[in-house]
Design an enzyme around this catalytic site. Structure first.
Site, PDB file in Angstrom:
ATOM      1  N   LYS A 194      -6.769  -2.495 -11.274  1.00  0.00           N
ATOM      2  CA  LYS A 194      -6.175  -1.506 -10.032  1.00  0.00           C
ATOM      3  C   LYS A 194      -6.638  -0.332  -9.585  1.00  0.00           C
ATOM      4  CE  LYS A 194      -1.744  -2.572 -11.968  1.00  0.00           C
ATOM      5  NZ  LYS A 194      -0.020  -2.554 -12.744  1.00  0.00           N
TER       6      LYS A 194
ATOM      7  N   ASP B  28       5.535   0.794  -7.549  1.00  0.00           N
ATOM      8  CA  ASP B  28       5.220  -0.560  -7.988  1.00  0.00           C
ATOM      9  C   ASP B  28       7.471  -0.915  -7.563  1.00  0.00           C
ATOM     10  OD1 ASP B  28       4.020  -1.023  -9.506  1.00  0.00           O
ATOM     11  OD2 ASP B  28       4.310   0.366 -11.135  1.00  0.00           O
TER      12      ASP B  28
ATOM     13  N   GLN C 197       2.286   2.709 -16.020  1.00  0.00           N
ATOM     14  CA  GLN C 197       1.675   1.494 -16.545  1.00  0.00           C
ATOM     15  C   GLN C 197       2.903   0.962 -17.914  1.00  0.00           C
ATOM     16  OE1 GLN C 197      -0.177  -0.966 -14.932  1.00  0.00           O
ATOM     17  NE2 GLN C 197       0.321  -2.560 -16.165  1.00  0.00           N
TER      18      GLN C 197
HETATM   19  N1  GUN Z   1       3.018  -3.942 -16.816  1.00  0.00           N
HETATM   20  C1  GUN Z   1       2.934  -5.219 -16.361  1.00  0.00           C
HETATM   21  N2  GUN Z   1       2.974  -5.281 -14.355  1.00  0.00           N
HETATM   22  C2  GUN Z   1       3.000  -4.271 -14.354  1.00  0.00           C
HETATM   23  C3  GUN Z   1       3.464  -3.283 -13.098  1.00  0.00           C
HETATM   24  O1  GUN Z   1       3.001  -4.752 -12.163  1.00  0.00           O
HETATM   25  N3  GUN Z   1       3.535  -2.008 -12.681  1.00  0.00           N
HETATM   26  C4  GUN Z   1       3.543  -1.661 -13.728  1.00  0.00           C
HETATM   27  N4  GUN Z   1       3.546  -0.160 -13.592  1.00  0.00           N
HETATM   28  N5  GUN Z   1       3.668  -1.876 -15.107  1.00  0.00           N
HETATM   29  C5  GUN Z   1       3.885  -3.317 -14.666  1.00  0.00           C
END
Ligand code: GUN
Length: 284
Positions: free
Chosen positions: A53, A120, A97
């Protein structure tokens, strides 16, 4: 005839280029987009996702300061950090996350993020707005699936879309988004009886269950579009999806691979959402 491969890698590259152009326009007027990235603990998979990311942020010209906390961090500390980021005018998006350590209530953390910075799309406000059909931040993985279908020219109106999995992050919002695309939607899950009778009738099959190679060729309608959301490891450490790609590609009309399918799309949509957040905040 083997299926057309839906390259999430190529489509995500287009979306990241679009986000980069929008980010450059914001930076040119003194408002570079900023995504605050919160990581708790040392989960290796989370580390890989967060690094990917942040790499995408660098590519798009998005600032991405990291707030890393040890595993033992208390919920109170985390909530205090989110509160500060909520109030920081230069922060456009906040990403925490998941998963978080077991002693932290994930819902409390998600609820604490300002919905205007919830890139998100996990907060209850954004989830409600999605249900109500209002403009909001869409959860990145389901939004990425819609873009994959749209940009691959796969028709959704009047089609039967079967979703395997009912998670808050993928299955449930994907169902709502596919309804918005005028598909007829069935959501299957671990308690569904005679699963194959549903998958066999799917024009679009979305697999988000987290079981390696679960969807086999005999479960797929000839010519169907198959979207594989799974990210699993085989015993020998290789990445694989929820779909038995090698065999299903001989039956399906179109199929997304793992890796190089939904994964990069999720990240591209996060870039899209962060730029959208910055565009929203510029006039505040
Ligand atoms: N953990 C697995 N997928 C995601 C996501 O799309 N966003 C976040 N913040 N954590 C995750």
């Amino acid at each position: 005839m083997t299926a057309k491969i839906i390259s999430g890698k190529d489509i995500s590259s287009d979306i990241k280029n679009e986000a980069a152009a929008a980010a450059a326009a914001l930076t040119a007027v003194g408002r570079q987009p900023t995504l605050a990235v919160i990581v708790v603990g040392e989960d290796p998979a989370s580390r890989v996702y967060v690094n990917n990311k942040k790499k995408a942020c660098v590519f798009c010209g998005i600032n991405s300061p990291e707030y890393a906390f040890p595993y033992e961090t208390t919920q109170e500390t985390l909530l205090r950090c989110i509160d500060e980021l909520n109030r920081a005018p230069e922060v456009d998006g906040i990403l925490c996350q998941l998963p978080l350590p077991a002693h932290i209530d994930e819902n409390a953390v998600i609820d604490a993020i300002d919905p205007k910075k919830d890139v998100d799309g996990f907060s209850p406000v954004n989830a409600c707005n999605l249900l109500a059909g209002k403009d909001c931040f869409l959860p990145c993985t389901p939004a990425g699936i819609i873009e994959m279908l749209r940009r691959s020219g796969i028709q959704t109106a009047g089609k039967h879309c079967v979703i395997l999995g009912r998670s808050n992050i993928v299955g449930k919002p994907a169902a709502v988004l596919m309804l918005r695309e005028n598909a007829t939607v069935t959501v299957c899950h671990s308690k569904t009886k005679d699963l194959k009778s549903y998958t066999k009738s799917a024009d679009i099959l979305i697999a988000a269950i987290g079981k390696p190679n679960f969807v086999t060729a005999d479960m797929v309608k000839p010519g169907a579009a198959v979207i594989d959301v799974g990210i699993n490891r085989t015993p020998d450490g290789k990445l694989c999806g929820d779909v038995d790609f090698e065999h299903v590609k001989e039956v399906a009309g179109a199929i997304s691979p793992v890796p190089g399918g939904v994964g990069p799309m999720t990240i591209a949509m996060l870039m899209h959402n962060t730029v959208k957040a910055a565009q929203m905040h510029i006039n505040e």
